[in-house]
Design a protein around this motif. Sequence first.
Motif, PDB file in Angstrom:
ATOM      1  N   THR A 178       0.836  -1.207   0.000  1.00  0.00           N
ATOM      2  CA  THR A 178       0.000   0.000   0.000  1.00  0.00           C
ATOM      3  C   THR A 178       0.868   1.254   0.000  1.00  0.00           C
ATOM      4  O   THR A 178       0.641   2.191  -0.776  1.00  0.00           O
ATOM      5  CB  THR A 178      -0.927   0.006   1.226  1.00  0.00           C
ATOM      6  OG1 THR A 178      -1.838  -1.096   1.124  1.00  0.00           O
ATOM      7  CG2 THR A 178      -1.732   1.301   1.303  1.00  0.00           C
ATOM      8  N   VAL A 179       1.892   1.267   0.855  1.00  0.00           N
ATOM      9  CA  VAL A 179       2.791   2.428   0.903  1.00  0.00           C
ATOM     10  C   VAL A 179       3.569   2.553  -0.399  1.00  0.00           C
ATOM     11  O   VAL A 179       3.704   3.652  -0.960  1.00  0.00           O
ATOM     12  CB  VAL A 179       3.750   2.309   2.106  1.00  0.00           C
ATOM     13  CG1 VAL A 179       4.820   3.390   2.041  1.00  0.00           C
ATOM     14  CG2 VAL A 179       2.971   2.410   3.410  1.00  0.00           C
ATOM     15  N   PHE A 180       4.075   1.429  -0.912  1.00  0.00           N
ATOM     16  CA  PHE A 180       4.827   1.456  -2.164  1.00  0.00           C
ATOM     17  C   PHE A 180       3.946   1.947  -3.320  1.00  0.00           C
ATOM     18  O   PHE A 180       4.372   2.778  -4.127  1.00  0.00           O
ATOM     19  CB  PHE A 180       5.358   0.055  -2.483  1.00  0.00           C
ATOM     20  CG  PHE A 180       6.099  -0.031  -3.789  1.00  0.00           C
ATOM     21  CD1 PHE A 180       7.382   0.464  -3.914  1.00  0.00           C
ATOM     22  CD2 PHE A 180       5.504  -0.605  -4.905  1.00  0.00           C
ATOM     23  CE1 PHE A 180       8.070   0.393  -5.117  1.00  0.00           C
ATOM     24  CE2 PHE A 180       6.182  -0.686  -6.114  1.00  0.00           C
ATOM     25  CZ  PHE A 180       7.465  -0.184  -6.220  1.00  0.00           C
ATOM     26  N   GLY A 181       2.720   1.442  -3.405  1.00  0.00           N
ATOM     27  CA  GLY A 181       1.819   1.839  -4.489  1.00  0.00           C
ATOM     28  C   GLY A 181       1.449   3.302  -4.446  1.00  0.00           C
ATOM     29  O   GLY A 181       1.413   3.982  -5.474  1.00  0.00           O
ATOM     30  N   VAL A 186       2.160   9.060  -6.495  1.00  0.00           N
ATOM     31  CA  VAL A 186       2.606  10.451  -6.331  1.00  0.00           C
ATOM     32  C   VAL A 186       3.714  10.761  -7.327  1.00  0.00           C
ATOM     33  O   VAL A 186       3.722  11.806  -7.981  1.00  0.00           O
ATOM     34  CB  VAL A 186       3.096  10.701  -4.893  1.00  0.00           C
ATOM     35  CG1 VAL A 186       3.746  12.080  -4.783  1.00  0.00           C
ATOM     36  CG2 VAL A 186       1.938  10.592  -3.907  1.00  0.00           C
ATOM     37  N   SER A 187       4.670   9.827  -7.454  1.00  0.00           N
ATOM     38  CA  SER A 187       5.822  10.041  -8.329  1.00  0.00           C
ATOM     39  C   SER A 187       5.428  10.076  -9.801  1.00  0.00           C
ATOM     40  O   SER A 187       5.913  10.919 -10.564  1.00  0.00           O
ATOM     41  CB  SER A 187       6.855   8.937  -8.085  1.00  0.00           C
ATOM     42  OG  SER A 187       7.967   9.087  -8.931  1.00  0.00           O
ATOM     43  N   LYS A 188       4.543   9.162 -10.213  1.00  0.00           N
ATOM     44  CA  LYS A 188       4.243   9.021 -11.634  1.00  0.00           C
ATOM     45  C   LYS A 188       3.115   9.910 -12.135  1.00  0.00           C
ATOM     46  O   LYS A 188       3.102  10.292 -13.309  1.00  0.00           O
ATOM     47  CB  LYS A 188       3.937   7.557 -11.953  1.00  0.00           C
ATOM     48  CG  LYS A 188       5.159   6.655 -11.852  1.00  0.00           C
ATOM     49  CD  LYS A 188       4.892   5.262 -12.392  1.00  0.00           C
ATOM     50  CE  LYS A 188       6.163   4.429 -12.409  1.00  0.00           C
ATOM     51  NZ  LYS A 188       5.934   3.068 -12.963  1.00  0.00           N
ATOM     52  N   THR A 189       2.146  10.229 -11.275  1.00  0.00           N
ATOM     53  CA  THR A 189       1.023  11.050 -11.736  1.00  0.00           C
ATOM     54  C   THR A 189       1.302  12.544 -11.645  1.00  0.00           C
ATOM     55  O   THR A 189       0.721  13.330 -12.376  1.00  0.00           O
ATOM     56  CB  THR A 189      -0.257  10.753 -10.936  1.00  0.00           C
ATOM     57  OG1 THR A 189      -0.078  11.175  -9.569  1.00  0.00           O
ATOM     58  CG2 THR A 189      -0.604   9.270 -10.981  1.00  0.00           C
ATOM     59  N   GLY A 190       2.198  12.934 -10.746  1.00  0.00           N
ATOM     60  CA  GLY A 190       2.465  14.356 -10.542  1.00  0.00           C
ATOM     61  C   GLY A 190       1.381  15.064  -9.753  1.00  0.00           C
ATOM     62  O   GLY A 190       1.441  16.283  -9.563  1.00  0.00           O
ATOM     63  N   LYS A 191       0.398  14.315  -9.275  1.00  0.00           N
ATOM     64  CA  LYS A 191      -0.676  14.935  -8.503  1.00  0.00           C
ATOM     65  C   LYS A 191      -0.217  15.207  -7.072  1.00  0.00           C
ATOM     66  O   LYS A 191       0.614  14.490  -6.514  1.00  0.00           O
ATOM     67  CB  LYS A 191      -1.895  14.010  -8.466  1.00  0.00           C
ATOM     68  CG  LYS A 191      -2.622  13.869  -9.794  1.00  0.00           C
ATOM     69  CD  LYS A 191      -3.883  13.012  -9.622  1.00  0.00           C
ATOM     70  CE  LYS A 191      -4.665  12.890 -10.927  1.00  0.00           C
ATOM     71  NZ  LYS A 191      -5.892  12.065 -10.760  1.00  0.00           N
ATOM     72  N   PRO A 193      -0.308  15.050  -3.142  1.00  0.00           N
ATOM     73  CA  PRO A 193      -0.809  13.995  -2.257  1.00  0.00           C
ATOM     74  C   PRO A 193      -2.189  14.290  -1.679  1.00  0.00           C
ATOM     75  O   PRO A 193      -2.988  13.366  -1.471  1.00  0.00           O
ATOM     76  CB  PRO A 193       0.246  13.934  -1.145  1.00  0.00           C
ATOM     77  CG  PRO A 193       1.488  14.438  -1.783  1.00  0.00           C
ATOM     78  CD  PRO A 193       1.056  15.490  -2.764  1.00  0.00           C
ATOM     79  N   GLY A 194      -2.462  15.580  -1.443  1.00  0.00           N
ATOM     80  CA  GLY A 194      -3.780  15.933  -0.916  1.00  0.00           C
ATOM     81  C   GLY A 194      -4.894  15.598  -1.892  1.00  0.00           C
ATOM     82  O   GLY A 194      -5.993  15.180  -1.489  1.00  0.00           O
ATOM     83  N   VAL A 195      -4.627  15.780  -3.187  1.00  0.00           N
ATOM     84  CA  VAL A 195      -5.621  15.446  -4.212  1.00  0.00           C
ATOM     85  C   VAL A 195      -5.858  13.946  -4.247  1.00  0.00           C
ATOM     86  O   VAL A 195      -7.000  13.471  -4.304  1.00  0.00           O
ATOM     87  CB  VAL A 195      -5.162  15.949  -5.594  1.00  0.00           C
ATOM     88  CG1 VAL A 195      -6.103  15.451  -6.689  1.00  0.00           C
ATOM     89  CG2 VAL A 195      -5.083  17.474  -5.609  1.00  0.00           C
ATOM     90  N   LEU A 196      -4.767  13.174  -4.187  1.00  0.00           N
ATOM     91  CA  LEU A 196      -4.893  11.722  -4.197  1.00  0.00           C
ATOM     92  C   LEU A 196      -5.602  11.219  -2.945  1.00  0.00           C
ATOM     93  O   LEU A 196      -6.367  10.249  -2.995  1.00  0.00           O
ATOM     94  CB  LEU A 196      -3.504  11.087  -4.316  1.00  0.00           C
ATOM     95  CG  LEU A 196      -2.780  11.354  -5.643  1.00  0.00           C
ATOM     96  CD1 LEU A 196      -1.344  10.852  -5.579  1.00  0.00           C
ATOM     97  CD2 LEU A 196      -3.506  10.703  -6.807  1.00  0.00           C
TER      98      LEU A 196
END
Length: 228
Positions: A178-181, A186-191, A193-196
């Motif tokens: 879960t933490v890795f995913g 965050v790294s790949k989408t550029g979104k 963290p609050g949005v995610l």
Amino acid sequence: METLPISAESFKVGFIGAGKMAESIARGVVASGMLPQNRNSTAVHSNLNHRQVFESFGVNVFSSSEEVVKESDVVIFSVKPQVDRFVRVMPNTPAAVGEAASVMSLGTAATEEDGALVAKLFGSVGKMFKVDEKMFDAVTCLSGSGPAYIFLAIEALADGGVAAGLPRELALGLASQTVFGRATMVSKTGKHPGVLKDDVTSPGGTTIAGVHELEKGSWSCNNGEQNI
């Protein structure tokens, strides 16, 4: 004095210091295939356990730092060096599995070519970021100490799973993945963290209730600063 180039195809790496950080970087470099085992070396003066650890994955172990320097094109100080023509790097222990977050700063006498070589080396064990020297205290707090905080979070998630009735192995596997995913998202989408986070917190749901409990325990953002 003339600055001699270092071959990127055949250079040897030596570690001054044979502690956990040097071990993590050496393991990651060897595992990545960036350098063959016999092009890495370190020095162990008396600690037999340290010698055995490095020799177990093929690193050359000498009895003195002088020998390491003589045999190396690039010397990594796994201590706190105060020398010229150095590149300061703050890695972290996930280098051992190829997922380090490393940050580097060029010393006053270091060349851009030196920086490129170091970036290539540490890029083989994770991601490399370049910053000004003045940022290193903050870097140490975030990525240097950060792994301990994330390990604590994974342990807490797994303990919660066990408390809810899951087997320990399953709970730990789910927590770590879960933490890795989420980190990968965050790294790949550029979104942000609050949005995610908002994407997975439905009104009146269990997730937002859990977030509220975390915030009550000071796991929250205040004026842009994270309190953990």
